[in-house]
Design a protein around this motif. Structure first.
Motif, mmCIF file in Angstrom:
data_model
loop_
_atom_site.group_PDB
_atom_site.id
_atom_site.type_symbol
_atom_site.label_atom_id
_atom_site.label_comp_id
_atom_site.label_asym_id
_atom_site.label_seq_id
_atom_site.Cartn_x
_atom_site.Cartn_y
_atom_site.Cartn_z
ATOM 1 N N ASP A 175 4.053 96.583 -26.005
ATOM 2 C CA ASP A 175 3.702 97.965 -26.108
ATOM 3 C C ASP A 175 3.983 98.567 -24.772
ATOM 4 O OD1 ASP A 175 1.063 98.919 -24.894
ATOM 5 O OD2 ASP A 175 0.636 96.990 -26.126
ATOM 6 N N PHE A 176 4.514 100.022 -24.872
ATOM 7 C CA PHE A 176 4.775 100.653 -23.478
ATOM 8 C C PHE A 176 3.781 100.513 -22.502
ATOM 9 C CE2 PHE A 176 5.713 104.237 -20.708
ATOM 10 C CZ PHE A 176 7.091 103.856 -20.062
ATOM 11 N N THR A 177 2.513 100.970 -23.033
ATOM 12 C CA THR A 177 1.316 101.232 -22.156
ATOM 13 C C THR A 177 1.152 99.808 -21.396
ATOM 14 O OG1 THR A 177 0.241 102.695 -23.869
ATOM 15 C CG2 THR A 177 -1.183 101.580 -21.963
ATOM 16 N N ALA A 178 1.385 98.608 -21.921
ATOM 17 C CA ALA A 178 1.261 97.536 -21.159
ATOM 18 C C ALA A 178 2.476 97.337 -20.188
ATOM 19 C CB ALA A 178 1.200 96.077 -21.984
ATOM 20 N N PHE A 179 3.589 97.684 -20.590
ATOM 21 C CA PHE A 179 4.715 97.439 -19.794
ATOM 22 C C PHE A 179 4.531 98.541 -18.566
ATOM 23 C CE2 PHE A 179 8.760 99.784 -18.567
ATOM 24 C CZ PHE A 179 9.444 98.601 -18.209
ATOM 25 N N TRP A 180 4.136 99.502 -18.804
ATOM 26 C CA TRP A 180 4.019 100.795 -17.629
ATOM 27 C C TRP A 180 2.973 100.285 -16.721
ATOM 28 C CZ3 TRP A 180 7.147 103.351 -15.148
ATOM 29 C CH2 TRP A 180 6.809 104.479 -14.574
ATOM 30 N N SER A 181 2.071 99.650 -17.226
ATOM 31 C CA SER A 181 0.862 99.085 -16.347
ATOM 32 C C SER A 181 1.213 98.126 -15.238
ATOM 33 C CB SER A 181 -0.160 98.600 -17.118
ATOM 34 O OG SER A 181 -0.119 97.603 -17.710
ATOM 35 N N ARG A 182 2.408 97.649 -15.256
ATOM 36 C CA ARG A 182 3.024 96.493 -14.755
ATOM 37 C C ARG A 182 3.895 96.969 -13.609
ATOM 38 N NH1 ARG A 182 5.173 92.484 -16.789
ATOM 39 N NH2 ARG A 182 5.580 93.175 -18.853
#
Length: 366
Positions: A175-182
């Motif tokens: 999901d994008f939240t996990a992607f953006w956190s990295r």
């Protein structure tokens, strides 16, 4: 290492001579009759792209076919066609050259799950044909394990391989939240500040066009969308002075001018716009196949150069793609920092030349 690769390839395909069958097609109309098979092979192809469709080839042929001879090779294995590779032959630099159809960074690569087997079969067929004056020149081909070069080498063709370029690929595996956190911290800060400054200009909007075909009619392309993109691109004088600008390559731009409505008609266009008020100020045009997006053309309005518009638009595009369930977005050739900041991966591309005295051509061409 190279010798071990060749042994591995030869062992894996040791029954090639007994099971192979390759036939050549030289007419576009004949290829058109194989479209159901083409689609079946494309669906099995790693990282399928719209530029690997018959529809793309048809547009390519409309623009460049008068200077090329079509040579498409169907590779049959155990009574079933398992690979299709389209090559075009042209006269250049005093020799005959076989190459993959290509415009800019779009290349119609081999179709099918196992291109190594296809290159072995085709190499066997072409071995007696390729000479000092007739070469196979594959530019921009994905060959991460060096198996294309090894396959051509294994059938006795003199081969030279060199790095060509690399593209940056963003996958939507989470999901994008996990992607953006990295993503890189400076990039996240840039986006946060940039969005604040963008909002200060007034109402803004992100619009994405992804037309869908119906059973009765193809989607109709609004002509003003191309003009909006062109106006943005023409407003960036700094970009226009670059030698690699699409607008400075007349043949490529004429192809691009037709590609957007053509892909739209075939439900393979993806156009993202960032608007300030009702005015488009940045755009991204992608083509689409089986959830794989390929970047074709991007631009930002230089009047808003104080804002990181390209980065803001890419952020919104990736977030929306993640929500839509896209597979991946190929950004094309980028600076390595872009790959690192967006936690993406680089896909190396190579140039592979086969034929007698290939070492002369691979460095003297450009």
């Amino acid at each position: 290492s190279s010798d071990l690769q060749m042994v591995d390839v030869c062992a894996e395909y040791d029954d090639l001579s007994e099971t192979q069958s390759v036939f050549e097609i030289n007419e576009l109309a004949t290829l058109a009759e194989l479209q159901p098979l083409w689609l079946e092979l494309l669906a099995k192809t790693p990282r399928p792209a719209f530029c690997q469709t018959f529809d793309w080839l048809q547009l390519y042929w409309d623009h460049f076919g008068d200077r090329h001879r079509l040579r498409a090779f169907c590779c049959e294995r155990a009574g079933k066609i398992s690979g299709l590779t389209v090559l075009v032959e042209q006269a250049t630099h005093g020799r005959r050259e076989l190459t993959l159809p290509s415009v800019g960074f779009e290349t119609l690569g081999p179709l099918g799950a196992d291109s190594t087997w296809s290159w072995l079969a085709m190499g066997t067929l072409l071995r007696s044909e390729l000479t000092r004056k007739h070469v196979l020149d594959l530019r921009g081909i994905a060959d991460p394990r060096d198996r294309t070069r090894t396959a051509l080498d294994a059938v006795g063709l003199p081969v030279r391989s060199q790095p060509w370029t690399a593209t940056t690929v963003v996958r939507f595996d989470e999901d994008f939240t996990a992607f953006w956190s990295r993503a890189a911290s400076p990039l996240r800060s840039l986006i946060a500040i940039g969005e604040q400054r963008l909002a200060a200009l007034g109402s803004t909007n992100f619009v994405r066009f992804r037309p869908q075909a119906t059973d009765r009619t193809p989607p109709q392309f609004p002509d003003e969308l191309y003009q909006d993109c062109l106006n943005i691109a023409l407003n960036d004088e700094k970009q226009l002075t670059r030698a690699d600008s699409v607008l400075n390559a007349p043949e490529r731009h004429l192809f691009l001018r037709d590609l957007l409505p053509w892909a739209w008609q075939h439900a393979a266009a993806d156009l993202c716009l960032l608007l300030v008020g009702s005015r488009p100020v940045a755009f991204r045009f992608h083509t689409l196949a089986f959830g794989h997006l390929q970047t074709v053309w991007t631009g930002v309005d230089a009047e808003f150069r104080q804002l990181p518009l390209a980065t803001l638009l890419l952020h919104r595009t990736l977030r929306d793609s993640s929500q839509r369930g896209d597979v991946e977005l190929n950004l094309g050739p980028t600076h390595p920092d872009v790959t690192r900041d967006w936690n993406a991966s680089q896909l190396p591309l190579r140039r592979i030349v086969a034929g007698a005295f290939v070492w002369i051509w691979i460095y003297a061409d450009d």
